[in-house]
Design a protein around this motif. Structure first.
Motif, PDB file in Angstrom:
ATOM      1  N   ALA A   1       8.228   5.790   3.448  1.00 15.98           N
ATOM      2  CA  ALA A   1       6.835   5.396   3.212  1.00 15.98           C
ATOM      3  C   ALA A   1       5.910   5.802   4.348  1.00 15.98           C
ATOM      4  CB  ALA A   1       6.748   3.881   2.994  1.00 15.98           C
TER       5      ALA A   1
ATOM      6  N   THR B   1       4.105  11.965   3.239  1.00 16.92           N
ATOM      7  CA  THR B   1       3.833  10.929   2.240  1.00 16.92           C
ATOM      8  C   THR B   1       2.472  10.279   2.494  1.00 16.92           C
ATOM      9  OG1 THR B   1       6.182  10.503   1.957  1.00 16.92           O
ATOM     10  CG2 THR B   1       4.688   8.765   1.257  1.00 16.92           C
ATOM     11  N   LEU B   2       2.201   9.932   3.736  1.00 14.07           N
ATOM     12  CA  LEU B   2       0.920   9.299   4.070  1.00 14.07           C
ATOM     13  C   LEU B   2      -0.253  10.236   3.799  1.00 14.07           C
ATOM     14  CD1 LEU B   2       1.829   7.442   7.390  1.00 14.07           C
ATOM     15  CD2 LEU B   2       1.472   6.435   5.130  1.00 14.07           C
ATOM     16  N   GLN B   3      -0.131  11.501   4.214  1.00 11.97           N
ATOM     17  CA  GLN B   3      -1.229  12.437   3.991  1.00 11.97           C
ATOM     18  C   GLN B   3      -1.470  12.674   2.501  1.00 11.97           C
ATOM     19  OE1 GLN B   3      -0.780  16.081   6.225  1.00 11.97           O
ATOM     20  NE2 GLN B   3      -1.023  15.037   8.200  1.00 11.97           N
ATOM     21  N   ARG B   4      -0.400  12.783   1.744  1.00 12.52           N
ATOM     22  CA  ARG B   4      -0.537  12.994   0.300  1.00 12.52           C
ATOM     23  C   ARG B   4      -1.275  11.823  -0.342  1.00 12.52           C
ATOM     24  NH1 ARG B   4       4.432  14.028  -0.486  1.00 12.52           N
ATOM     25  NH2 ARG B   4       4.322  16.244  -0.071  1.00 12.52           N
ATOM     26  N   LYS B   5      -0.935  10.597   0.078  1.00 14.10           N
ATOM     27  CA  LYS B   5      -1.582   9.404  -0.485  1.00 14.10           C
ATOM     28  C   LYS B   5      -3.028   9.271  -0.047  1.00 14.10           C
ATOM     29  CE  LYS B   5       2.276   6.411  -1.427  1.00 14.10           C
ATOM     30  NZ  LYS B   5       2.727   5.066  -1.520  1.00 14.10           N
ATOM     31  N   VAL B   6      -3.306   9.539   1.222  1.00 14.99           N
ATOM     32  CA  VAL B   6      -4.641   9.306   1.768  1.00 14.99           C
ATOM     33  C   VAL B   6      -5.576  10.502   1.526  1.00 14.99           C
ATOM     34  CG1 VAL B   6      -5.926   8.863   3.896  1.00 14.99           C
ATOM     35  CG2 VAL B   6      -3.778   7.680   3.482  1.00 14.99           C
TER      36      VAL B   6
ATOM     37  N   GLY C   1      -4.631  13.496  -0.252  1.00 17.04           N
ATOM     38  CA  GLY C   1      -4.349  14.272  -1.455  1.00 17.04           C
ATOM     39  C   GLY C   1      -3.702  15.610  -1.177  1.00 17.04           C
TER      40      GLY C   1
ATOM     41  N   ARG D   1       0.807  -1.221   0.000  1.00 12.60           N
ATOM     42  CA  ARG D   1       0.000   0.000   0.000  1.00 12.60           C
ATOM     43  C   ARG D   1       0.836   1.265   0.000  1.00 12.60           C
ATOM     44  NH1 ARG D   1      -4.348   1.747   4.622  1.00 12.60           N
ATOM     45  NH2 ARG D   1      -5.100   3.608   3.594  1.00 12.60           N
ATOM     46  N   PHE D   2       1.950   1.239   0.754  1.00 17.17           N
ATOM     47  CA  PHE D   2       2.736   2.455   0.917  1.00 17.17           C
ATOM     48  C   PHE D   2       4.013   2.482   0.092  1.00 17.17           C
ATOM     49  CE2 PHE D   2       0.362   2.024   4.991  1.00 17.17           C
ATOM     50  CZ  PHE D   2      -0.534   3.043   4.750  1.00 17.17           C
ATOM     51  N   GLY D   3       4.325   1.397  -0.603  1.00 20.24           N
ATOM     52  CA  GLY D   3       5.417   1.398  -1.568  1.00 20.24           C
ATOM     53  C   GLY D   3       6.819   1.220  -1.024  1.00 20.24           C
TER      54      GLY D   3
ATOM     55  N   SER E   1       8.834  12.417   5.737  1.00 19.03           N
ATOM     56  CA  SER E   1       9.650  11.299   5.250  1.00 19.03           C
ATOM     57  C   SER E   1      11.131  11.640   5.330  1.00 19.03           C
ATOM     58  CB  SER E   1       9.258  10.965   3.802  1.00 19.03           C
ATOM     59  OG  SER E   1       7.929  10.511   3.755  1.00 19.03           O
TER      60      SER E   1
END
Length: 156
Positions: free
Chosen positions: A105, A110-115, A117, A21-23, A129
């Motif tokens: 990751a 990084t997490l906020q951007r993925k979850v 946007g 999920r987080f790469g 990160s």
């Protein structure tokens, strides 16, 4: 890590998510980094750092309390790097890259951007990160416990 009983509980599903999920790069040292980070929280409990932070957080705004949480988390990353420094003889090629990939990751940005946007630094509780990688590397490169002061850089 649970400070109440001073035990480490690991959800093994998290390690699959870390990669899928987080790469993060897949590998055993990504797991070792996460474990060492959590043991870093045990060190903080033993040293009284966690208790001091929790007490201070009760007297401040949410934004400032989050900054203290970030410092606590980055210090645990430093301790993970310190552990890696003192265990270099057991490391394999690519291990440090796996740790850095995992740290990258799980950075708040990084997490906020993925979850979400978007990124909201005032809500960070674990650090960016880059900060997470930098503090792990500081521990790994120096092997010097006296370099662990993540709190002096706070602007509260």
């Amino acid at each position: 890590y649970c400070p109440a009983d001073q035990k480490l509980y690991m959800d093994l599903v998290f390690f699959n998510e870390l990669h899928n999920r987080f790469g993060a790069k897949k590998g055993d040292f990504a797991m070792a980094y996460v474990t060492a980070h959590e043991i870093g929280h045990h060190v903080q409990t033993l040293m009284g750092t966690s208790q001091k932070v929790r007490q201070a957080q009760q007297r401040m705004s949410k934004v400032d309390a989050n900054k203290l949480s970030v410092a606590l988390e980055l210090q645990a990353d430093f301790y993970a790097g310190l552990w890696a420094y003192y265990n270099k003889e057991y490391l394999e090629e690519g291990d440090i890259e796996e740790a850095l990939s995992a740290a990258n990751a799980v950075g708040d940005d990084t997490l906020q951007r993925k979850v979400q946007g978007s990124v909201n630094p005032d809500s960070f509780t674990h650090g960016t990160s880059q900060q997470r990688k930098d503090w792990f590397l500081r521990g790994y490169r120096t092997g010097d416990m006296s370099q662990h002061d993540t709190f002096s850089e706070l602007k509260i």
